[in-house]
Write an enzyme that holds these catalytic residues in place. Structure first.
Site, PDB file in Angstrom:
ATOM      1  N   TYR A 286      41.009  39.633  59.015  1.00 50.61           N
ATOM      2  CA  TYR A 286      41.223  40.437  57.807  1.00 50.61           C
ATOM      3  C   TYR A 286      39.874  41.003  57.397  1.00 50.61           C
ATOM      4  O   TYR A 286      38.963  40.250  57.049  1.00 50.61           O
ATOM      5  CB  TYR A 286      41.809  39.541  56.723  1.00 50.61           C
ATOM      6  CG  TYR A 286      42.151  40.211  55.426  1.00 50.61           C
ATOM      7  CD1 TYR A 286      42.919  41.366  55.387  1.00 50.61           C
ATOM      8  CD2 TYR A 286      41.728  39.660  54.210  1.00 50.61           C
ATOM      9  CE1 TYR A 286      43.255  41.961  54.187  1.00 50.61           C
ATOM     10  CE2 TYR A 286      42.067  40.239  53.006  1.00 50.61           C
ATOM     11  CZ  TYR A 286      42.831  41.389  53.000  1.00 50.61           C
ATOM     12  OH  TYR A 286      43.157  41.984  51.792  1.00 50.61           O
TER      13      TYR A 286
ATOM     14  N   TYR B 253      52.351  34.244  51.231  1.00 49.52           N
ATOM     15  CA  TYR B 253      50.981  33.744  51.324  1.00 49.52           C
ATOM     16  C   TYR B 253      50.394  33.490  49.940  1.00 49.52           C
ATOM     17  O   TYR B 253      49.888  32.404  49.635  1.00 49.52           O
ATOM     18  CB  TYR B 253      50.098  34.737  52.089  1.00 49.52           C
ATOM     19  CG  TYR B 253      48.635  34.359  52.051  1.00 49.52           C
ATOM     20  CD1 TYR B 253      48.128  33.434  52.954  1.00 49.52           C
ATOM     21  CD2 TYR B 253      47.777  34.879  51.096  1.00 49.52           C
ATOM     22  CE1 TYR B 253      46.798  33.036  52.903  1.00 49.52           C
ATOM     23  CE2 TYR B 253      46.446  34.495  51.031  1.00 49.52           C
ATOM     24  CZ  TYR B 253      45.960  33.576  51.935  1.00 49.52           C
ATOM     25  OH  TYR B 253      44.653  33.168  51.880  1.00 49.52           O
ATOM     26  N   HIS B 254      50.448  34.502  49.077  1.00 49.88           N
ATOM     27  CA  HIS B 254      49.824  34.376  47.766  1.00 49.88           C
ATOM     28  C   HIS B 254      50.595  33.446  46.837  1.00 49.88           C
ATOM     29  O   HIS B 254      50.045  32.965  45.844  1.00 49.88           O
ATOM     30  CB  HIS B 254      49.650  35.758  47.130  1.00 49.88           C
ATOM     31  CG  HIS B 254      48.618  36.599  47.807  1.00 49.88           C
ATOM     32  ND1 HIS B 254      48.954  37.569  48.726  1.00 49.88           N
ATOM     33  CD2 HIS B 254      47.269  36.596  47.730  1.00 49.88           C
ATOM     34  CE1 HIS B 254      47.836  38.135  49.173  1.00 49.88           C
ATOM     35  NE2 HIS B 254      46.819  37.562  48.594  1.00 49.88           N
TER      36      HIS B 254
ATOM     37  N   LYS C 261      39.979  38.503  31.779  1.00 54.01           N
ATOM     38  CA  LYS C 261      39.774  38.912  33.169  1.00 54.01           C
ATOM     39  C   LYS C 261      39.392  40.393  33.183  1.00 54.01           C
ATOM     40  O   LYS C 261      40.262  41.266  33.192  1.00 54.01           O
ATOM     41  CB  LYS C 261      41.038  38.670  33.995  1.00 54.01           C
ATOM     42  CG  LYS C 261      41.216  37.204  34.369  1.00 54.01           C
ATOM     43  CD  LYS C 261      42.167  36.999  35.527  1.00 54.01           C
ATOM     44  CE  LYS C 261      41.691  37.601  36.823  1.00 54.01           C
ATOM     45  NZ  LYS C 261      40.444  37.003  37.339  1.00 54.01           N
TER      46      LYS C 261
ATOM     47  N   ASP D 125      40.336  42.560  39.313  1.00 51.39           N
ATOM     48  CA  ASP D 125      40.663  41.326  40.021  1.00 51.39           C
ATOM     49  C   ASP D 125      41.965  40.742  39.481  1.00 51.39           C
ATOM     50  O   ASP D 125      42.070  40.425  38.295  1.00 51.39           O
ATOM     51  CB  ASP D 125      39.524  40.319  39.842  1.00 51.39           C
ATOM     52  CG  ASP D 125      39.876  38.935  40.363  1.00 51.39           C
ATOM     53  OD1 ASP D 125      40.614  38.855  41.363  1.00 51.39           O
ATOM     54  OD2 ASP D 125      39.407  37.955  39.762  1.00 51.39           O
TER      55      ASP D 125
ATOM     56  N   HIS E  26      43.447  37.932  40.806  1.00 50.10           N
ATOM     57  CA  HIS E  26      43.575  36.496  41.079  1.00 50.10           C
ATOM     58  C   HIS E  26      43.462  35.748  39.749  1.00 50.10           C
ATOM     59  O   HIS E  26      42.367  35.445  39.280  1.00 50.10           O
ATOM     60  CB  HIS E  26      42.482  36.031  42.042  1.00 50.10           C
ATOM     61  CG  HIS E  26      42.704  36.458  43.451  1.00 50.10           C
ATOM     62  ND1 HIS E  26      42.034  37.516  44.011  1.00 50.10           N
ATOM     63  CD2 HIS E  26      43.538  35.991  44.414  1.00 50.10           C
ATOM     64  CE1 HIS E  26      42.436  37.674  45.269  1.00 50.10           C
ATOM     65  NE2 HIS E  26      43.348  36.769  45.529  1.00 50.10           N
TER      66      HIS E  26
END
Length: 672
Positions: free
Chosen positions: A31, A185-186, A549, A553, A555
């Protein structure tokens, strides 16, 4: 046997199974993408020359969320977590000397998937490629963005429509291309249990395929072919046996859904086709060399079982908990795959787990629990309704809180972090480069200059005409792919394409899941609450924290867990979710009268964004309000942040949330 009593070489070969034809190995990927299209192209061609067999493109956050480099929200984010692609010129540079007709390209892109795929097709057309031979994947899973990754733009309904547009277009024009990668995945990165990963991913696939049927994007006759192009992107963690069983459960459940719900009779269209990146969440900042073993063990879970073997594997580098990996670090992960595929005898055998009572029992248990959870989601009206009600997000926040509590208490061992943490200095992460790749800070300014020059030299009348056609198609409910490809060829930018669809569809702020998340039984919080109460008494009101935040981003896991633990510790918490400008954060701090501001940034843009926040807090006369910062922050940057006036910096090695809460209470108490 030979006359001398030794084993005949041919017989020995047969006995070892070596005369059987080997299975083809999975696609080897890393990746990658950073800084500029030109630099990323050089990295891709170098990786391909080392034996990589497919590309996996990482885009930067402005590209993922539909902004140009000169937009205010792009500040500090350009080229940090991926490559910036603003127009067809960038896409040409990205794939220079790479024949797209011969390449399998995975693009990790969601909200702007239709746009990046359009740019990819436009460049392939310029190369003279046959569209029907293009192969690869767009991730294009918006539901998981609302739950975990945070790069959504539009509300759920129009986002689902964009997904169906891509499916309808690719099955006709690009039959070898996977238009959607259902991405669990996340979900695991956000704390999902194996059952949640199974249930939420499969519920997402159902929501998409139901929408394809309802909209008529694909004819009834060809619907099985569209089902056959749906792929998955999964995660594999350290619970090795459980992860193998999870993948076998995925295979069985997907086959059942395709057959029973959609009536897909041909087995080849019911195959569970997936790519994988193994768990980055479990990579540790302390003793990072241990991550090599973690990555290897996690890879085994998705390659050992032939029945459930991944079609493509990309492995993180050992040092990704520290920052951006260097080419050598990525090469090390690539070699791990090649050694497994070419030096071991794995590909010479059938499924080595068939007939195992332990494996079969665990698979059946996972399937039963996943089906029960999917039934609950179905009763709510499906995955979209479970997003809008915050049910799934709330459950992920709770699961992640439980996981973190296990690490804090030591119930879950993390070698080098909460156990066996005495260590020698690592020669791998020493030296002048600190063991990671850093993006040149001049990249952003160069990108801004470059896009201004691009706009100045193009045919703006053609740009306006194609944008008008795009708007018309979006408003009329028509498939937007051809208008988007026309925009790409006319020189439209990512931000311009994104703004048209923002105007038509609106923007969306997903539920945070923090307000309803239940406290998981775990540590005794009495000491922390005593400290918070003592500080609150000094202040004359309840200690109030703003968790912010800034930037793009998405996350949000760390910010969510800080917000939940602060609330459970007795603080009053203000948390408004992701993607805020420094101005919005400072205005909120002023209006809410907070006592401390906590900033969470994991994209590498901490210096620019924290600097902006600190400057604006000073201008708003809030420089007496302490600021703390959390993220993936190298030691040198930590010192620079403290030079800005930041009171404390926390990185992944600081896993004791109760200690952080005490620090905050003490910090504010001293200020008081």
């Amino acid at each position: 046997m030979t006359k001398t009593g030794t084993l005949d070489p041919k017989s020995a070969s047969d006995a070892a199974g070596q005369s059987k034809p080997k299975d083809r190995p999975w696609i080897f990927r890393t990746y990658a993408g950073h800084s500029t299209a030109k630099d990323s192209n050089a990295l891709y061609r170098m990786n391909l020359s080392k034996g990589q067999t497919g590309l996996s493109v990482a885009f930067d956050l402005p590209t993922q969320t539909g902004y140009d480099p000169d937009h205010a929200l792009s500040r500090g984010e350009v080229g940090k977590v991926g490559v910036p692609i603003s127009h067809i010129g960038d896409m040409r540079e990205l794939f220079d000397q790479i024949p797209l007709e011969q390449m399998n390209t995975s693009m990790t892109i969601n909200a702007t998937a239709a746009w990046l795929l359009s740019l990819y097709i436009a460049v392939a057309d310029e190369q003279g490629a046959d569209r029907s031979k293009l192969s690869g994947t767009t991730q294009n899973d918006l539901i998981k963005e609302y739950l975990s990754r945070g790069t959504y733009v539009f509300p759920p309904a129009p986002s689902l429509r964009l997904t169906t547009d891509i499916i309808g277009f690719t099955y006709r024009e690009m039959p070898k291309f996977n238009p959607m990668n259902v991405c669990s995945y996340h979900l695991q990165e956000a704390g999902a249990t194996p059952v949640q990963e199974l249930a939420y991913a499969l519920s997402t696939a159902i929501a998409v395929l139901d929408a394809v049927k309802e909209t008529g994007a694909v004819s009834e006759e060809d619907f099985p072919k569209a089902v056959g192009r749906i792929s998955f992107f999964v995660n594999a963690g350290m619970r090795f046996v459980t992860e193998i069983c999870k993948m076998r459960a995925f295979v069985d459940l997907w086959d059942e859904i395709c057959l029973e719900r959609y009536g897909v009779s041909e087995e080849k269209y019911r195959r569970f086709r997936y790519g994988v990146q193994v768990n980055s969440l479990g990579l540790t900042e302390p003793q990072p060399e241990n991550n090599v073993y973690r990555i290897l063990i996690e890879m085994l879970a998705v390659v050992l079982s032939k029945k459930a073997r991944a079609r493509a594997v990309q492995l993180p580098a050992w040092n990704e908990a520290l920052g951006l990996p260097r080419p050598w670090d990525q090469q090390w992960s690539l070699r791990m795959q090649q050694i497994m595929a070419f030096e071991s005898d794995l590909l010479e055998y059938g499924d080595i787990f068939d007939g195992s009572k332990e494996i079969d029992a665990k698979v059946e248990a996972l399937k039963a629990e996943a089906k029960a959870e999917m039934a609950r989601i179905e009763e709510m009206g499906g995955a979209i309704s479970a997003i809008e009600s915050s049910y799934m997000k709330q459950k992920l926040v709770e699961s992640n809180a439980k996981r973190l509590e296990g690490i804090e208490t030591g119930d879950q061992t993390l070698v080098g972090v909460n156990k066996f943490n005495q260590t020698e200095p690592s020669p791998l992460s020493g030296g002048e480069d600190s063991g990671i790749l850093t993006v040149d800070p001049q990249v952003e300014g160069q990108a801004v200059d470059k896009i201004k020059a691009w706009r100045a030299q193009r045919d703006n009348s053609a740009v306006e005409a194609t944008l008008a056609a795009l708007r018309q198609a979006a408003e009329a409910g028509e498939n937007i792919m051809e208008p988007s490809i026309a925009c790409a060829k006319a020189g439209v930018t990512t931000g311009e394409w994104g703004q048209v669809l923002r105007d038509v569809f609106g923007e969306y702020r997903a539920p945070t899941g923090v307000g309803k998340a239940a406290r998981v039984n775990g540590d005794d919080l009495s000491d922390v609450r005593d400290a918070v109460n003592a500080t609150s008494d000094k202040l004359g009101r309840r200690l109030k924290i703003l968790v912010g935040k800034p930037g793009l981003d998405g996350h949000s896991n760390g910010a969510e867990q800080i917000a939940v633990r602060a609330r459970d510790s007795g603080m009053e918490v203000v948390y408004q979710g992701i993607r805020l400008t420094p101005e919005q954060i400072v205005n909120t701090a002023l209006e809410e009268g907070v006592h401390v501001v906590g900033l969470s940034i994991l994209s590498g843009s901490h210096l620019a964004l924290v600097g902006d926040v600190m400057q604006q807090m000073k201008e708003a006369e809030l420089d007496d309000v302490p600021v703390i910062v959390g993220g993936i922050i190298p030691p040198a940057d930590e010192e620079e942040l403290k030079g800005y006036g930041v009171s404390a910096v926390y990185t992944p090695k600081d896993f004791q949330l109760n200690e952080i809460m005490k620090d905050i209470a003490d910090l504010v108490g001293k200020q008081a």
